[in-house]
Design a protein around this motif. Structure first.
Motif, PDB file in Angstrom:
ATOM      1  N   HIS A 160       0.872  -1.182   0.000  1.00 18.62           N
ATOM      2  CA  HIS A 160       0.000   0.000   0.000  1.00 18.62           C
ATOM      3  C   HIS A 160       0.908   1.231   0.000  1.00 18.62           C
ATOM      4  O   HIS A 160       1.347   1.687   1.048  1.00 18.62           O
ATOM      5  CB  HIS A 160      -0.908  -0.042   1.229  1.00 18.62           C
TER       6      HIS A 160
ATOM      7  N   HIS B 198       1.684   5.062  -2.083  1.00 15.01           N
ATOM      8  CA  HIS B 198       1.229   6.093  -3.024  1.00 15.01           C
ATOM      9  C   HIS B 198       2.406   6.786  -3.701  1.00 15.01           C
ATOM     10  O   HIS B 198       3.488   6.847  -3.145  1.00 15.01           O
ATOM     11  CB  HIS B 198       0.386   7.136  -2.280  1.00 15.01           C
TER      12      HIS B 198
ATOM     13  N   HIS C 204      -4.660   6.503  -5.675  1.00 19.17           N
ATOM     14  CA  HIS C 204      -6.100   6.597  -5.433  1.00 19.17           C
ATOM     15  C   HIS C 204      -6.911   6.484  -6.723  1.00 19.17           C
ATOM     16  O   HIS C 204      -6.385   6.628  -7.820  1.00 19.17           O
ATOM     17  CB  HIS C 204      -6.422   7.924  -4.748  1.00 19.17           C
TER      18      HIS C 204
ATOM     19  N   GLU D 158      -5.601   1.774  -4.933  1.00 17.74           N
ATOM     20  CA  GLU D 158      -6.433   1.854  -3.735  1.00 17.74           C
ATOM     21  C   GLU D 158      -7.773   2.405  -4.184  1.00 17.74           C
ATOM     22  O   GLU D 158      -7.930   3.603  -4.410  1.00 17.74           O
ATOM     23  CB  GLU D 158      -5.819   2.758  -2.664  1.00 17.74           C
TER      24      GLU D 158
ATOM     25  N   ASP E 187       0.979   2.466   3.757  1.00 23.85           N
ATOM     26  CA  ASP E 187       0.186   3.547   3.170  1.00 23.85           C
ATOM     27  C   ASP E 187       1.094   4.766   2.947  1.00 23.85           C
ATOM     28  O   ASP E 187       0.676   5.911   3.108  1.00 23.85           O
ATOM     29  CB  ASP E 187      -0.975   3.905   4.124  1.00 23.85           C
TER      30      ASP E 187
ATOM     31  N   HIS F 258       3.173   7.858   1.746  1.00 26.38           N
ATOM     32  CA  HIS F 258       2.983   8.942   0.782  1.00 26.38           C
ATOM     33  C   HIS F 258       4.307   9.635   0.476  1.00 26.38           C
ATOM     34  O   HIS F 258       4.347  10.695  -0.107  1.00 26.38           O
ATOM     35  CB  HIS F 258       1.954   9.944   1.306  1.00 26.38           C
TER      36      HIS F 258
HETATM   37 ZN    ZN Z   1      -3.754   4.805   0.971  1.00 30.56          ZN
END
Ligand code: ZN
Ligand code: DGT
Ligand code: CA
Ligand code: CA
Length: 576
Positions: free
Chosen positions: A343, A345, A375, A414, A527, A529
């Protein structure tokens, strides 16, 4: 790493300028420096020691000097200057969700509001809503945010707690009198929030060690300082945090570490077990009468009680003593088992680094594969990809994989779960992906359980991310029936996530354990970023270990081909 601490200081400088009415490039430069530090994968202290600060894009000469000043003296004059004359409560208000410097300035200038408590009063008596650009709805949101902040009490998140504990232990190691120094307490057990930091040291003379401890750069006040113990309050993230120190003899080190690691419930149960064997356990050792039979190491203490070593994360009196006695403790998943992050980005949506940078950072961590999960369409707020853009991304990944030897990229996304439970791309697009993550980002109150279960029943989806949506200390999360979600995941052989961001950490330890007991596999994902966020895997691992998970419970421990096989089988219904 002190990256986050420095990022915080630069953010505060920018905030202070704005509170004083300054805007423009100086403010932007400090914000940019903060962002750079947040996302930086490398350790800022190492870069400073090697004189390489200015090689980091986004760090110029002025910022580099300030970083160096802070790392070498523990102070930054620019920061002290910037915050001078501003009430501390203004910065406290900035920590509230939905409250920025402009709002705080307005509150201060127009209403004389200087603290969160005064802000709450101003909302309750309706004065706030009368400010230009404010209104009832915004005021209500701020009130909610004050309530959740108060709900969290004064506990630290793991990132802050680790940074504080590591700064203190590094400082203590610089004292010539110190032999060993470690942290115990809830941090060593990996709890999701931490009350205070407990440090243990051996060496002599104890008085020198205590003095070295109370003279740290960030000490705000000394609560107590005796012959073998001390407590101080240290400045951290704009607040004051308690750190306790115990100085011990080598012969009692293990017993003390065991005692001060806790948990209290585990200790109480262990002491009862000792009593049954005619022994007495305390922070000074394990005794038979006056004779110390163990105390140097934790292993020794457990062994003399007839038990194998019990990992700190298990010490919550949730059945670990019984399992230890019967030699059925799990071999907990650990960092060396993790082969991928699933996961992540990139700048294609709301991340800070591009695909190549993120994948390279994963390769440097020793991963053999990674899923890039930007996303989806509906996530307009986060730069979600159109179906066409996602398909182009897939081409790019295929191209990358054909050239890459050490690391493979999974084509992924995602994907938002829409309010009717459907996924945010047409099936044809989803079919092209190796891994489909489904998440809820909007409509937290709308039939969340039903929507999650329909995503889990969708043959094209593999995993549901951050299943509760809580943000620790800020947001309670969706109104979701996890019992039912776990049942759906088990029935459809789908994966649930432990989101490793220290503000999320959901599923939590209790629910993650429940999920594996129901036969659900879990993923531990950052997750991320930005490349710096990949290190958060550490927090997710702690949750997994507290949930008794082994490497076979965690899909990140599968090889690339093993994982691809599992994901493929999920779709065709041919279950591995
Ligand atoms: Zn995410
Ligand atoms: P925290 O700081 O609230 O996140 O949680 P802990 O677990 O770090 O608790 P803390 O700092 O109050 O105490 C550290 C450890 O010391 C704790 O985990 C177990 C041990 N301890 C403290 N008080 C007692 C007690 O009254 N009885 C026993 N058996 N152990 C205690
Ligand atoms: Ca503690
Ligand atoms: Ca304590």
């Amino acid at each position: 790493m002190r990256n986050q601490e420095l990022a915080r200081l630069f953010t505060r400088i920018a905030d202070a300028f704005e509170l004083k009415g300054e805007t423009g490039f100086r403010v932007l430069a400090y914000r940019k420096a903060a962002r750079t530090l947040t996302d930086l994968g490398a350790d800022i202290e190492t870069l400073d020691q090697e004189g390489k600060l200015q090689e980091v894009p986004g760090i110029g000469e002025g910022i580099a000097k300030k970083i160096h000043e802070f790392l070498s003296t523990g102070r930054m004059r620019k920061y002290d200057e910037a915050v001078a004359g501003l009430p501390a409560g203004l910065f406290e208000m900035l920590d509230l969700q939905g409250v920025g410097p402009k709002t705080v300035k307005q509150l201060y200038d127009k209403l004389g509001v200087r603290t969160t408590t005064e802000l709450k009063q101003a909302i309750e008596n309706g004065r706030l809503a009368e400010l230009p650009g404010m209104g009832e709805k915004k005021a209500a949101n701020i009130l909610q945010s004050i309530r959740t902040e108060q709900l969290a009490g004064d506990r630290m998140c793991l990132d802050e707690a680790f940074e504080l504990a590591e700064t203190v232990t590094a400082h203590m190691k610089r004292c010539a009198a110190v032999r060993h120094v470690v942290y115990g307490g809830s941090l060593r057990r990996g709890r999701e929030t931490i009350g205070d930091i407990d440090i243990l040291a051996t060496g002599r003379p104890a008085a020198r060690i205590i003095e070295h401890f109370t003279r740290q750069p960030r000490v705000k006040s000394i609560i107590a300082a005796g012959g073998t113990k001390a407590s101080v309050r240290l400045e951290s993230h704009g607040k004051e945090r308690q750190v306790d120190l115990r100085v011990l003899a080598e012969s009692e080190y293990g017993a003390a570490l065991q005692y001060f690691t806790g948990s209290k419930d585990h200790n109480v149960a262990l002491r009862a077990l000792a009593q049954k064997q005619g022994l007495k356990l305390s922070e000074y050792g394990l005794f038979r009468g006056k004779k110390r039979v163990a105390g140097r190491s934790e292993q020794e203490v457990y062994l003399k009680l007839g038990l194998p070593y019990i990992e700190p994360e298990l010490r919550e009196n949730r059945g670990e003593l019984e399992a230890a006695a019967e030699h059925r403790l799990p071999v907990l998943v650990s960092a060396k088992n993790i082969k991928c992050d699933l996961h992540v980005h990139t700048s294609a949506s709301d991340g800070a680094a591009d695909l190549e940078e993120m994948v390279e950072a994963c390769r440097l961590r020793g991963y053999t594969h990674v899923a890039i999960t930007d996303h989806s369409v509906s996530a307009g707020y986060a730069g979600g990809l159109s179906a066409d853009a996602l398909l182009r991304h897939c081409d790019r990944v295929d191209d990358f994989n054909s050239r890459s030897r050490d690391i493979k990229v999974l084509k992924s996304s995602e994907v938002d779960i829409r309010s009717n439970g459907s996924l945010d791309y047409p099936d044809k697009v989803l079919e092209r992906l190796d891994l489909v993550i489904a998440s809820i980002h909007q409509g937290f109150k709308k039939e969340v359980t039903k929507r999650m279960c329909s995503a889990l029943a969708n043959p094209l989806a593999h995993l549901v991310a951050h299943p509760t949506g809580r943000i620790i200390g800020r947001r309670e999360g969706y109104d979701v029936d996890l019992e039912q979600v776990i049942e759906c995941a088990a029935k459809n052989r789908k994966i649930l996530e432990i989101n490793a961001f220290c503000g999320r950490l959901d599923l939590n330890d209790v629910w993650a354990r429940r999920a594996t007991q129901a036969g659900v596999r879990l993923a531990i994902n950052t997750d991320a970023h930005g490349v710096g966020d990949l290190g958060w895997i550490r927090y997710g691992l702690l949750v997994a270990r507290r949930a008794w998970l082994t490497k076979s419970d965690v899909v990140n421990c599968l090889s690339y081909s093993g994982l691809m096989k599992l994901l493929g089988a999920t779709r065709t219904g041919r279950i591995a």
